[in-house]
Scaffold this motif. Structure first.
Motif, PDB file in Angstrom:
ATOM      1  N   PRO A  20      -4.463 -66.887 -38.008  1.00 29.64           N
ATOM      2  CA  PRO A  20      -2.991 -67.254 -38.265  1.00 29.64           C
ATOM      3  C   PRO A  20      -2.079 -66.804 -37.783  1.00 29.64           C
ATOM      4  O   PRO A  20      -2.374 -65.496 -37.707  1.00 29.64           O
ATOM      5  CB  PRO A  20      -3.382 -67.218 -39.398  1.00 29.64           C
ATOM      6  N   CYS A  21      -1.129 -67.133 -37.326  1.00 28.79           N
ATOM      7  CA  CYS A  21      -0.051 -65.741 -36.686  1.00 28.79           C
ATOM      8  C   CYS A  21       1.257 -66.203 -36.600  1.00 28.79           C
ATOM      9  O   CYS A  21       1.093 -67.154 -37.710  1.00 28.79           O
ATOM     10  CB  CYS A  21      -0.215 -65.813 -34.821  1.00 28.79           C
ATOM     11  N   GLU A  22       2.462 -65.783 -37.073  1.00 26.29           N
ATOM     12  CA  GLU A  22       4.199 -65.623 -37.504  1.00 26.29           C
ATOM     13  C   GLU A  22       4.550 -67.079 -36.751  1.00 26.29           C
ATOM     14  O   GLU A  22       4.167 -67.371 -35.388  1.00 26.29           O
ATOM     15  CB  GLU A  22       4.794 -64.774 -36.707  1.00 26.29           C
ATOM     16  N   GLY A  23       4.910 -67.940 -37.250  1.00 24.26           N
ATOM     17  CA  GLY A  23       5.786 -69.334 -37.306  1.00 24.26           C
ATOM     18  C   GLY A  23       5.977 -70.622 -38.775  1.00 24.26           C
ATOM     19  O   GLY A  23       5.501 -69.711 -40.086  1.00 24.26           O
ATOM     20  N   PRO A  24       6.014 -71.435 -38.327  1.00 23.67           N
ATOM     21  CA  PRO A  24       5.940 -71.646 -39.782  1.00 23.67           C
ATOM     22  C   PRO A  24       5.509 -72.289 -40.130  1.00 23.67           C
ATOM     23  O   PRO A  24       4.851 -72.560 -41.983  1.00 23.67           O
ATOM     24  CB  PRO A  24       5.968 -73.815 -39.138  1.00 23.67           C
ATOM     25  N   THR A  29       7.267 -65.873 -47.170  1.00 26.27           N
ATOM     26  CA  THR A  29       6.883 -64.678 -48.006  1.00 26.27           C
ATOM     27  C   THR A  29       5.274 -64.236 -46.804  1.00 26.27           C
ATOM     28  O   THR A  29       4.743 -64.367 -46.280  1.00 26.27           O
ATOM     29  CB  THR A  29       6.857 -65.344 -49.304  1.00 26.27           C
ATOM     30  N   ALA A  30       5.670 -62.899 -47.601  1.00 26.71           N
ATOM     31  CA  ALA A  30       4.177 -62.020 -47.547  1.00 26.71           C
ATOM     32  C   ALA A  30       3.092 -63.147 -48.149  1.00 26.71           C
ATOM     33  O   ALA A  30       1.601 -62.628 -47.687  1.00 26.71           O
ATOM     34  CB  ALA A  30       4.240 -60.725 -47.681  1.00 26.71           C
ATOM     35  N   GLU A  35      -2.371 -66.084 -48.465  1.00 31.04           N
ATOM     36  CA  GLU A  35      -3.096 -67.090 -48.302  1.00 31.04           C
ATOM     37  C   GLU A  35      -3.674 -67.780 -47.468  1.00 31.04           C
ATOM     38  O   GLU A  35      -4.282 -68.082 -47.209  1.00 31.04           O
ATOM     39  CB  GLU A  35      -1.945 -67.924 -49.104  1.00 31.04           C
ATOM     40  N   CYS A  36      -2.812 -67.969 -46.088  1.00 35.07           N
ATOM     41  CA  CYS A  36      -2.682 -68.382 -44.953  1.00 35.07           C
ATOM     42  C   CYS A  36      -4.137 -67.366 -44.351  1.00 35.07           C
ATOM     43  O   CYS A  36      -5.418 -68.227 -44.226  1.00 35.07           O
ATOM     44  CB  CYS A  36      -2.006 -68.020 -44.495  1.00 35.07           C
TER      45      CYS A  36
END
Length: 353
Positions: A20-24, A29-30, A35-36
């Motif tokens: 996972p990385c930044e994006g939709p 939220t943190a 969780e992801c």
């Protein structure tokens, strides 16, 4: 050359994932991000109990990936935006005429139809990166397609959905004949079962418009696992009933009528967004095992493990809580991609194996 996509139950060299990385998909939220990360990590660590795992990580996330995954998983650094490896990565195939050759089909990926919310330009190049890293021969395709949009039995039959490959946001000029010809060229399909649609939630804002890997799969030639929603209050009750009627009229590539195995949904019907698409069909078959989506329902999760172990004899089913993955639009199958083991190379006559 004759490319052929093996059944998922064929031996694997490894499984590929993307971190996972930044994006939709990550969340706003943190807490959502954590969780992801935990969900993807749990799936990777579980698969690693059965076979090697390579995780592609964006340079911004490489350090976090190493910390969470440790030595259990190999890390490959490459630019990412979306991280659903089944869809952004290649579909692996083998060549029966060249037993030592691995192929990687590079479908065009456009964010499931180039939605305004989808971020896909970096990950659109993932198939080439994975192909090079795996030593596979790249097979370029002009078909907009995702790995979650097809499911094969390894003997010529492919399941697909009218609302995916024929989606005008994906392939505006395609028809069945063109799609079938391309799937014959790239994955060796000879018989095509076009499901009329997928599950209800998959047609909402963040859906794929009907991916088959959340509703049906083929554990063996002549057999179909089918998502079953027994509760008439859920719209997928009618959807899965109609799909069962449809599949009962189909045959496989060898002309055999299909044996349909129902896999009941969990009891939960809704979440904060509406009717859920929680499905045990979105499992991953690995060497000697099955990694199964779990939904915190002990009886339903156990029933799914039992059904899947019977469908894939000799494999141990392990449940991984997948609610955080489904909240983001998919399941375990969606975030993984199996790399098949190479076919054995024929030995000269008289040489003992």
């Amino acid at each position: 050359m004759t490319w052929r996509m093996p059944a998922e139950s064929a031996p694997h060299e490894r499984t590929w994932m993307a971190f996972p990385c930044e994006g939709p998909t990550l969340g706003e939220t943190a807490q959502a991000a954590e969780e992801c990360y935990r969900a993807w990590t749990a799936v990777a660590r579980t698969i690693a109990e059965f076979e090697p795992v390579t995780m592609v990580a964006d340079p911004r996330e490489t350090s976090r990936a190493r910390d969470l995954l440790g030595s259990d998983v190999t890390i490959l650094e490459a630019p990412l935006d979306e991280f659903w490896m089944r869809d952004v990565g290649p579909t692996f195939v083998l060549d029966a005429d060249r037993p030592g050759v691995l192929g990687a089909v590079d479908w065009i990926f456009n964010g499931w139809g180039d939605h305004e919310w989808s971020q896909w330009h970096k990950s659109a190049g993932m198939a080439r990166i994975v192909a090079e890293a795996s030593g596979a021969e790249l097979i370029s395709s002009l078909l907009v397609n995702e790995g979650g949009g097809i499911h094969v039995d390894g003997a010529g039959t492919v399941l697909l959905t009218e609302t995916v490959q024929l989606d005008p946001r994906r392939n505006p000029y395609a028809d069945r004949a063109r799609v079938e010809a391309e799937l014959a060229r790239t994955i060796g399909a000879t018989h095509f079962i076009w499901l009329p649609r997928g599950l209800t939630r998959d047609y909402e804002q963040f859906g794929t418009n009907g991916h088959v890997d959340i509703v049906a799969g083929m554990p063996a030639p002549g057999r179909v696992l089918l998502h079953h929603q027994p509760d008439p209050d859920h719209p997928d009750h009618d959807v899965t009933r109609d799909l069962r009627t449809f599949l009962a009229q189909q045959t496989d590539a060898a002309g055999r009528p299909l044996e349909i195995i129902d896999v009941p949904a969990p009891e939960c019907l809704t979440d904060a967004e509406g009717f859920v698409d929680w499905s045990y069909l979105n499992h991953l078959v690995v060497n000697d095992g099955i990694v199964v989506c779990g939904f915190g329902e002990e009886k339903a999760d156990a029933r799914a493990r039992e059904i899947l172990q019977q469908a894939y004899p000799g494999r141990r089913a392990v449940t991984v809580d997948s609610r955080a993955i489904f909240e983001r639009g998919g399941g375990i199958h969606c975030i993984t991609q199996q790399q098949p083991a190479l076919l054995p190379t024929a030995l000269p006559t008289g040489v003992a194996r």
